[in-house]
Design a protein around this motif. Structure first.
Motif, PDB file in Angstrom:
ATOM      1  N   ALA A   1       0.951  -1.265  -0.081  1.00  0.00           N
ATOM      2  CA  ALA A   1       0.120   0.100  -0.039  1.00  0.00           C
ATOM      3  C   ALA A   1       0.874   1.460   0.068  1.00  0.00           C
ATOM      4  N   TYR A   2       1.947   1.359   0.681  1.00  0.00           N
ATOM      5  CA  TYR A   2       2.893   2.464   0.677  1.00  0.00           C
ATOM      6  C   TYR A   2       3.501   2.453  -0.507  1.00  0.00           C
ATOM      7  N   GLU A   3       4.147   1.242  -1.088  1.00  0.00           N
ATOM      8  CA  GLU A   3       4.956   1.533  -2.330  1.00  0.00           C
ATOM      9  C   GLU A   3       3.996   1.836  -3.552  1.00  0.00           C
ATOM     10  N   LEU A   4       2.945   1.334  -3.527  1.00  0.00           N
ATOM     11  CA  LEU A   4       2.341   1.454  -4.664  1.00  0.00           C
ATOM     12  C   LEU A   4       1.093   2.542  -4.809  1.00  0.00           C
ATOM     13  N   GLY A   5       1.061   3.139  -3.707  1.00  0.00           N
ATOM     14  CA  GLY A   5       0.158   4.335  -3.579  1.00  0.00           C
ATOM     15  C   GLY A   5       0.337   5.437  -4.603  1.00  0.00           C
ATOM     16  N   LYS A   6       1.613   5.576  -5.079  1.00  0.00           N
ATOM     17  CA  LYS A   6       2.090   6.772  -5.886  1.00  0.00           C
ATOM     18  C   LYS A   6       1.260   6.336  -7.470  1.00  0.00           C
ATOM     19  N   TYR A   7       1.086   5.163  -7.619  1.00  0.00           N
ATOM     20  CA  TYR A   7       0.094   4.762  -8.768  1.00  0.00           C
ATOM     21  C   TYR A   7      -1.237   4.910  -8.653  1.00  0.00           C
TER      22      TYR A   7
END
Length: 252
Positions: A164-170
């Motif tokens: 959730a933290y790493e892919l939130g930017k997408y």
């Protein structure tokens, strides 16, 4: 709630909770792709009902990669990925069984990682949703004998929060559902009617609602987390166990 035109991938989607999830999304108009590793007869029946089924052992990355390629040939995106495939063996720490432990790790945790990684390019295209199947066992609410299964599910919980933290930017949302005891082939298969009733009563006595879980209860939560109604929810673990009372209060 509608998923008309949406593409949904469900691993372990031919039986139990996975079957309920697959049927739920299908009823809401989605194009549902099921990844499975057994139950060929059930897969054929589901194909006749309009599901796309792909035989795939999620513990083998090469097979997962091939499955993702098959989906990519038919669809240009994946809107929802449900990492549901999993197995369960019951044995205490002192009864450590390396073969069973490694199998649970490979399917439950590694399989979730492999599927998410290989399908991620398709999920990015839709700014989609990933839903992982954890367990209340991964939060420590579990009887003796569930130590190693609990470890695999705890790993999924941490993975969910990190993704959730790493892919939130997408614009990708990642959540997990942590069921308690749910009546499926995995939990009651092969048991006599008397054994099943005793098991039901055991869990009823240890939940605030004094009831046991049904696959459709979990499917309803998954469809909500995949919908626009949950647009502002990510990185969360939704516990669905009827209000399980911690096992320590019962001295198990």
């Amino acid at each position: 709630m509608s998923f008309n035109g949406k593409v949904v991938v469900v691993t372990g989607g031919t039986k139990g909770i996975g079957r309920a999830i697959s049927e739920k999304f299908k009823s809401l108009g989605a194009n549902v792709i099921i990844l499975y590793n057994s139950s060929d007869n059930i897969a054929r029946e589901l194909e006749e009902k309009g599901f796309l089924t792909i035989k795939c052992d999620v513990s083998k990355r090469s097979q997962v990669k091939k499955a993702a390629e098959i989906v990519a040939e038919k669809y240009d995106k994946v809107d929802v990925l449900v990492n549901n495939a999993g197995i369960w063996y019951l044995f205490s720490f002192e009864e450590f069984d390396e073969e069973k432990y490694e199998k649970m790790m490979k399917i439950n945790l590694d399989g979730t990682i492999y599927v998410t990684y290989e399908f991620l390019p398709l999920i990015k295209k839709s700014k989609g949703v990933i839903i992982n199947m954890a367990s209340n066992a991964g939060l420590g609410t579990s009887a003796i004998g569930n130590t190693f299964y609990s470890i695999t599910k705890a790993g999924i919980i941490i993975l969910t929060r990190r993704l959730a933290y790493e892919l939130g930017k997408y614009g990708i949302r990642v959540n997990a559902v942590a069921p308690g005891w749910v009546e499926t082939d995995m939990t009651i298969g092969g048991k006599s009617a008397e054994e099943i009733e005793k098991l039901r009563q055991w869990f009823k006595d240890r939940t605030m609602l004094h009831t046991t879980g049904k696959p459709e209860y979990i499917a309803n939560i998954v469809s909500f987390l995949a919908s626009e109604d949950s647009t502002y929810i990510t990185g969360q673990i939704i516990v669905a166990d009827g209000g399980r009372i911690d096992y320590l209060t019962h001295g198990i």
